[in-house]
Design a protein around this motif. Structure first.
Motif, PDB file in Angstrom:
ATOM      1  N   THR A 145       0.825  -1.209   0.000  1.00 26.94           N
ATOM      2  CA  THR A 145       0.000   0.000   0.000  1.00 26.94           C
ATOM      3  C   THR A 145       0.860   1.260   0.000  1.00 26.94           C
ATOM      4  OG1 THR A 145      -0.212  -0.086   2.418  1.00 26.94           O
ATOM      5  CG2 THR A 145      -1.941  -1.130   1.122  1.00 26.94           C
ATOM      6  N   ARG A 146       2.071   1.180   0.528  1.00 24.72           N
ATOM      7  CA  ARG A 146       2.950   2.354   0.533  1.00 24.72           C
ATOM      8  C   ARG A 146       3.380   2.709  -0.892  1.00 24.72           C
ATOM      9  NH1 ARG A 146       8.762   3.047   1.318  1.00 24.72           N
ATOM     10  NH2 ARG A 146       9.158   5.167   2.066  1.00 24.72           N
ATOM     11  N   ILE A 147       3.794   1.740  -1.690  1.00 24.48           N
ATOM     12  CA  ILE A 147       4.225   2.041  -3.052  1.00 24.48           C
ATOM     13  C   ILE A 147       3.037   2.473  -3.911  1.00 24.48           C
ATOM     14  CG2 ILE A 147       4.060  -0.355  -3.872  1.00 24.48           C
ATOM     15  CD1 ILE A 147       6.802   2.126  -4.917  1.00 24.48           C
ATOM     16  N   LEU A 148       1.855   1.907  -3.659  1.00 23.70           N
ATOM     17  CA  LEU A 148       0.652   2.364  -4.365  1.00 23.70           C
ATOM     18  C   LEU A 148       0.349   3.820  -4.012  1.00 23.70           C
ATOM     19  CD1 LEU A 148      -1.785  -0.688  -4.200  1.00 23.70           C
ATOM     20  CD2 LEU A 148      -1.071   0.507  -6.280  1.00 23.70           C
ATOM     21  N   PHE A 153       2.829   0.572  13.718  1.00 17.09           N
ATOM     22  CA  PHE A 153       2.263   0.386  12.386  1.00 17.09           C
ATOM     23  C   PHE A 153       1.266   1.489  12.037  1.00 17.09           C
ATOM     24  CE2 PHE A 153       2.866  -3.912  14.292  1.00 17.09           C
ATOM     25  CZ  PHE A 153       3.902  -4.352  13.472  1.00 17.09           C
ATOM     26  N   THR A 154       1.362   2.004  10.815  1.00 16.10           N
ATOM     27  CA  THR A 154       0.363   2.947  10.324  1.00 16.10           C
ATOM     28  C   THR A 154      -1.037   2.342  10.422  1.00 16.10           C
ATOM     29  OG1 THR A 154       1.990   3.827   8.766  1.00 16.10           O
ATOM     30  CG2 THR A 154      -0.320   4.368   8.354  1.00 16.10           C
ATOM     31  N   GLU A 155      -1.129   1.031  10.172  1.00 12.26           N
ATOM     32  CA  GLU A 155      -2.427   0.349  10.167  1.00 12.26           C
ATOM     33  C   GLU A 155      -3.039   0.241  11.565  1.00 12.26           C
ATOM     34  OE1 GLU A 155       0.045  -0.670   6.713  1.00 12.26           O
ATOM     35  OE2 GLU A 155       0.408  -0.847   8.860  1.00 12.26           O
ATOM     36  N   LYS A 168      -3.444  -5.918   4.474  1.00 12.90           N
ATOM     37  CA  LYS A 168      -2.575  -4.786   4.795  1.00 12.90           C
ATOM     38  C   LYS A 168      -2.047  -4.833   6.229  1.00 12.90           C
ATOM     39  CE  LYS A 168      -6.126  -1.521   6.382  1.00 12.90           C
ATOM     40  NZ  LYS A 168      -6.723  -0.179   6.177  1.00 12.90           N
ATOM     41  N   MET A 169      -2.645  -5.672   7.073  1.00 12.25           N
ATOM     42  CA  MET A 169      -2.268  -5.680   8.480  1.00 12.25           C
ATOM     43  C   MET A 169      -0.982  -6.477   8.717  1.00 12.25           C
ATOM     44  SD  MET A 169      -4.572  -3.782   9.691  1.00 12.25           S
ATOM     45  CE  MET A 169      -4.277  -3.954  11.466  1.00 12.25           C
ATOM     46  N   LEU A 214      11.389  -7.584   8.429  1.00 15.00           N
ATOM     47  CA  LEU A 214      11.645  -6.906   9.700  1.00 15.00           C
ATOM     48  C   LEU A 214      10.378  -6.357  10.342  1.00 15.00           C
ATOM     49  CD1 LEU A 214      14.924  -4.893   9.011  1.00 15.00           C
ATOM     50  CD2 LEU A 214      14.657  -6.826  10.564  1.00 15.00           C
ATOM     51  N   PHE A 215       9.439  -5.890   9.499  1.00 12.71           N
ATOM     52  CA  PHE A 215       8.257  -5.229  10.037  1.00 12.71           C
ATOM     53  C   PHE A 215       7.002  -6.093   9.954  1.00 12.71           C
ATOM     54  CE2 PHE A 215      11.056  -1.806   8.236  1.00 12.71           C
ATOM     55  CZ  PHE A 215      11.694  -1.557   9.448  1.00 12.71           C
ATOM     56  N   ARG A 216       7.215  -7.374   9.605  1.00  9.04           N
ATOM     57  CA  ARG A 216       6.191  -8.424   9.768  1.00  9.04           C
ATOM     58  C   ARG A 216       4.946  -8.200   8.909  1.00  9.04           C
ATOM     59  NH1 ARG A 216      10.451  -9.700  12.102  1.00  9.04           N
ATOM     60  NH2 ARG A 216      10.522 -10.637  14.177  1.00  9.04           N
ATOM     61  N   TYR A 217       5.173  -7.828   7.646  1.00  6.40           N
ATOM     62  CA  TYR A 217       4.044  -7.705   6.740  1.00  6.40           C
ATOM     63  C   TYR A 217       3.921  -8.944   5.857  1.00  6.40           C
ATOM     64  CZ  TYR A 217       3.192  -2.868   8.111  1.00  6.40           C
ATOM     65  OH  TYR A 217       2.869  -1.745   8.823  1.00  6.40           O
ATOM     66  N   ASP A 218       2.715  -9.170   5.352  1.00  3.48           N
ATOM     67  CA  ASP A 218       2.367 -10.386   4.625  1.00  3.48           C
ATOM     68  C   ASP A 218       2.676 -10.214   3.136  1.00  3.48           C
ATOM     69  OD1 ASP A 218       1.263 -12.669   3.574  1.00  3.48           O
ATOM     70  OD2 ASP A 218      -0.707 -12.410   4.495  1.00  3.48           O
TER      71      ASP A 218
END
Length: 272
Positions: free
Chosen positions: A83-86, A179-181, A255-256, A244-248
């Motif tokens: 979602t950041r690159i989008l 997390f931003t989320e 997004k979580m 490192l930041f545990r994203y899927d």
């Protein structure tokens, strides 16, 4: 090297390492409010008083002393790489900036010529093939990160781990990375580490987003933008961010985060 991208409240109650496209405008305004009881009138990135910033000469010594003294809580905020690159694409490439112009002047025309990107215009209601153009932008972003051609990678799409590592490499240590989320929960934990002069209710804080209303809205779910090649490029650019930041990585629509950040691991792996 110093501490580029670091902001600190004038009261020296909080230190923040800015990571673009990760709620940095909102965080900066919260820090400003915590000292002054009001929000900065305008884009917080334009402020030159009321908040210490590393790029302000008078702020460097107070920031350096606070960071190396390890007495002021230090934090940063991260976001799902998909979602950041989008967001970077729709804001900086497809969108119109606050000054009414395209981001970085000749950048978008260059992308149209070299990569065949189409981003529409306000005149046609930003009518363009979002998926095709985004995937071509992704090739450009990878080229800037991998080979630094045709330009240096922009701060809005360079890896979060790269931003975060400069603070560690110069002797800083993060007390929290959230997390931003899960923004309100994470920011509340940060504020609980200090005693701000002015308390605020995070549920009532506006979301300060300069791109809102200045460009096209995303028309499809996240996964629609990422085919097999796109995901390969994303992994090439943001492998450390996912791990490192545990994203899927396997599910772009999730997004979580799927785990908590291990601060010791972050400091160990990003201490260059």
């Amino acid at each position: 090297m110093g501490f580029p991208g670091v902001w600190m409240t004038e009261s020296e109650s909080l230190i923040y390492r800015v990571v673009p496209k990760c709620a940095c405008s909102t965080i900066g305004q919260i820090m400003f409010y915590s000292d002054h009881g009001r929000y900065f009138d305008g884009d917080i990135h334009d402020s030159t008083t009321g908040l210490h910033k590393w790029n302000q000469d008078g702020s460097q010594e107070p920031i350096r002393n606070a960071v190396l003294g390890h007495k002021t809580p230090a934090f940063t905020c991260v976001r799902n790489p998909y979602t950041r690159i989008l967001s970077s694409f729709f804001d900086k490439i497809a969108g119109i900036q606050r000054n009414g112009k395209r981001y970085r002047g000749k950048l978008v025309p260059q992308l149209i010529q070299r990569y065949g990107i189409d981003v529409g215009s306000p005149e046609n209601g930003f009518d363009f093939d979002q998926i095709a153009s985004f995937r071509r932008f992704l090739l450009f972003a990878r080229d800037t990160i991998r080979w630094r051609r045709p330009m240096e990678p922009d701060i809005h799409w360079s890896a979060m781990s790269g931003h975060i590592s400069t603070f560690i490499g110069s002797g800083g240590r993060y007390d929290r990375i959230f997390f931003t989320e899960k923004f309100n929960d994470g920011m509340q934990e940060v504020l609980s580490d200090t005693k701000p002069a002015h308390k605020l209710d995070l549920k009532k804080v506006p979301r300060f987003n300069e791109s809102e209303g200045h460009g096209p809205k995303r028309a499809h779910k996240v996964s629609a933008y990422f085919d097999d090649l796109s995901r390969h490029l994303i992994w090439e650019m943001y492998k450390d961010d996912f791990l490192l930041f545990r994203y899927d990585f396997d599910d772009p629509d999730n997004k979580m985060p799927i785990g908590e950040v291990d601060l010791d691991e972050v400091h160990a792996k990003l201490r260059y």
